[in-house]
Design an enzyme around this catalytic site. Structure first.
Site, PDB file in Angstrom:
ATOM      1  N   HIS A  36      -4.081  13.628   2.079  1.00 11.05           N
ATOM      2  CA  HIS A  36      -3.672  12.359   2.694  1.00 11.05           C
ATOM      3  C   HIS A  36      -2.462  11.785   1.974  1.00 11.05           C
ATOM      4  CE1 HIS A  36      -5.682   9.520  -0.184  1.00 11.05           C
ATOM      5  NE2 HIS A  36      -6.662  10.390  -0.218  1.00 11.05           N
TER       6      HIS A  36
ATOM      7  N   ASP B 166      -4.094  10.834  -6.226  1.00 10.43           N
ATOM      8  CA  ASP B 166      -4.926  10.585  -5.046  1.00 10.43           C
ATOM      9  C   ASP B 166      -4.006  10.033  -3.966  1.00 10.43           C
ATOM     10  OD1 ASP B 166      -6.837   9.934  -3.217  1.00 10.43           O
ATOM     11  OD2 ASP B 166      -7.867   8.449  -4.455  1.00 10.43           O
TER      12      ASP B 166
ATOM     13  N   GLU C  74      -6.199   7.168   4.646  1.00  6.94           N
ATOM     14  CA  GLU C  74      -7.502   7.637   4.156  1.00  6.94           C
ATOM     15  C   GLU C  74      -8.208   6.554   3.357  1.00  6.94           C
ATOM     16  OE1 GLU C  74     -10.337   9.678   1.303  1.00  6.94           O
ATOM     17  OE2 GLU C  74      -8.677   8.314   0.905  1.00  6.94           O
ATOM     18  N   GLU C  75      -7.421   5.847   2.546  1.00  7.58           N
ATOM     19  CA  GLU C  75      -8.021   4.926   1.571  1.00  7.58           C
ATOM     20  C   GLU C  75      -8.651   3.689   2.201  1.00  7.58           C
ATOM     21  OE1 GLU C  75      -8.584   5.696  -1.366  1.00  7.58           O
ATOM     22  OE2 GLU C  75      -7.127   7.203  -1.985  1.00  7.58           O
TER      23      GLU C  75
ATOM     24  N   ASP D  79      -8.446  16.980  -1.855  1.00 10.21           N
ATOM     25  CA  ASP D  79      -8.329  15.625  -2.390  1.00 10.21           C
ATOM     26  C   ASP D  79      -8.611  15.656  -3.886  1.00 10.21           C
ATOM     27  OD1 ASP D  79      -8.204  12.799  -2.563  1.00 10.21           O
ATOM     28  OD2 ASP D  79      -9.187  12.561  -0.628  1.00 10.21           O
TER      29      ASP D  79
ATOM     30  N   HIS E 203      -7.577   5.856  -8.752  1.00  4.36           N
ATOM     31  CA  HIS E 203      -7.513   4.458  -8.315  1.00  4.36           C
ATOM     32  C   HIS E 203      -7.118   3.533  -9.470  1.00  4.36           C
ATOM     33  CE1 HIS E 203      -9.713   4.758  -4.230  1.00  4.36           C
ATOM     34  NE2 HIS E 203      -9.125   5.899  -4.523  1.00  4.36           N
TER      35      HIS E 203
HETATM   36 ZN    ZN Z   1      -8.762   7.616  -3.161  1.00  4.46          ZN
END
Ligand code: ZN
Length: 361
Positions: A68, A182, A214-215, A237, A325
């Protein structure tokens, strides 16, 4: 820093690019640049997911390999009369990794540097000092003196705010530190898979994909998958690395450098058994390292892929990553390379008969 080879240059460009959910253009352009030489056709869905198609054999099973494009970040919601910015997290953020971090506000007039601020501890009561600051009490300081000045610099509600961090090869050159691993590592895996299949004879149609959004709930994967109608789907991922102080094996077992993670279960997907077995059998046969993982507290695009049309056998293959994150995360180059190798070898073993067998038996 050591001179970057071709792969590291791509990883740097992918991770330095900025793109919160719904603002993926810059990242999409970088991924497009790197994947285009290995694709027959490049399209997007209506939300902006990048879809690069490479035909091994016309009419063959369609295999989707999707990272993503988006990263967790923030969005400007208000400018106060003193020129401070209020913001909305976009994607999952933990208040403890946010304070005093440098960010970039991407405006129509160019970039503006900011820092996430809050009250200094010196003015807090002893009780208040013990508690983490809530995100709603944080603000972004861009050094403006008024709302008007911030507006003059181009800041508007809706502008994306991204962590600032430069791609860094660490002392151990296998260890790579960057923002947005990510999921730029997933985008890189999709690029490399198409690259390594360039001169390989196989009877499939392979799609290297960069999903959007995606997030915020695995959204772009739905629309991209709807457009592709794949027979098999892989989400690539980041996963959790459990090899830092304080994490028990019970919480997370994976170690950086010990191979890609095969996610048997997560909050979005019960991994497809036939596909999972094919992947691990292939790895066993070739001696490619891998680790099993389960993430009951998180989902991947594999979940959305699996529920498109009449259902798609899907699996998430992830890279054990520390500090996801947050502003900077760390992963191991070998895991990236082994993930690519494994997916390439699996695709070489796929054909209509194998796909039917996996799907319907
Ligand atoms: Zn993520």
């Amino acid at each position: 820093m050591a001179k970057l080879d071709e792969t590291l240059t791509m990883l740097k460009e992918l991770t330095d690019a900025r793109g919160i959910p719904g603002n993926e253009r810059e990242v999409r352009e970088v991924m497009k640049k790197y994947i285009a030489p290995y694709a027959d056709e490049i399209t997007t869905d209506g939300l902006g997911s990048l879809i690069a198609k490479k035909t091994g054999k016309e009419g063959g099973p369609k295999i989707m390999v999707a990272g993503h494009l988006d990263e967790v970040g923030f969005m400007v919601t208000q400018i106060d009369d003193k020129g401070f910015l209020r913001f909305q997290p976009v994607g999952g953020w933990w208040n403890q990794v946010m304070l005093a971090q440098r960010v970039t506000i991407v405006t129509r007039k160019g970039d503006v540097t900011g820092i996430i601020g809050s009250k200094p501890p010196h003015v807090l009561s002893p009780e208040a000092r013990k508690k983490p600051v809530e995100i709603k009490d944080m603000f972004i300081d861009i050094g403006a003196s008024s709302r008007e000045e911030a507006q003059e610099w181009g800041i508007r509600p809706g502008d994306m705010v991204v962590p600032y961090f430069e791609f860094t090869v660490m002392k151990n050159e296998k260890m790579l530190l960057a923002k947005a691993w990510d999921n730029r590592i997933g985008c890189a895996i999709a690029v490399e898979v198409l690259k390594q299949l360039k001169d390989v004879d196989h009877p499939n149609v392979v799609y290297g994909v960069g999903n959007v959004q995606e997030e915020v709930g695995l959204r772009g994967a739905k629309t991209a998958t709807y457009k592709i109608e794949p027979d098999i789907g892989f989400a690539v991922d980041v996963g959790i690395a459990g090899d830092t102080p304080g994490i028990s094996e019970k919480e997370a077992m994976s170690k950086m450098g010990k191979g890609p993670q095969i996610v048997v279960y997560d909050a979005s997907l019960v991994s497809h058994k036939g596909l999972r077995d094919l992947v691990t059998d292939t790895a066993d046969e070739l001696g490619i390292p891998y680790q099993f993982d389960s993430i009951p507290g998180g989902g991947t695009d594999a979940g959305s892929i699996s529920l498109t049309h009449n259902g798609v056998p899907a699996l998430a293959i992830t890279i054990a990553t520390r500090y996801i994150h947050s502003h900077a995360a760390m992963l191991h180059r070998d895991d990236f390379e082994n993930a690519v190798k494994l997916i390439v070898e699996v695709i070489k073993r796929l054909d209509r008969e194998t796909v039917d067998k996996i799907t319907y038996e």
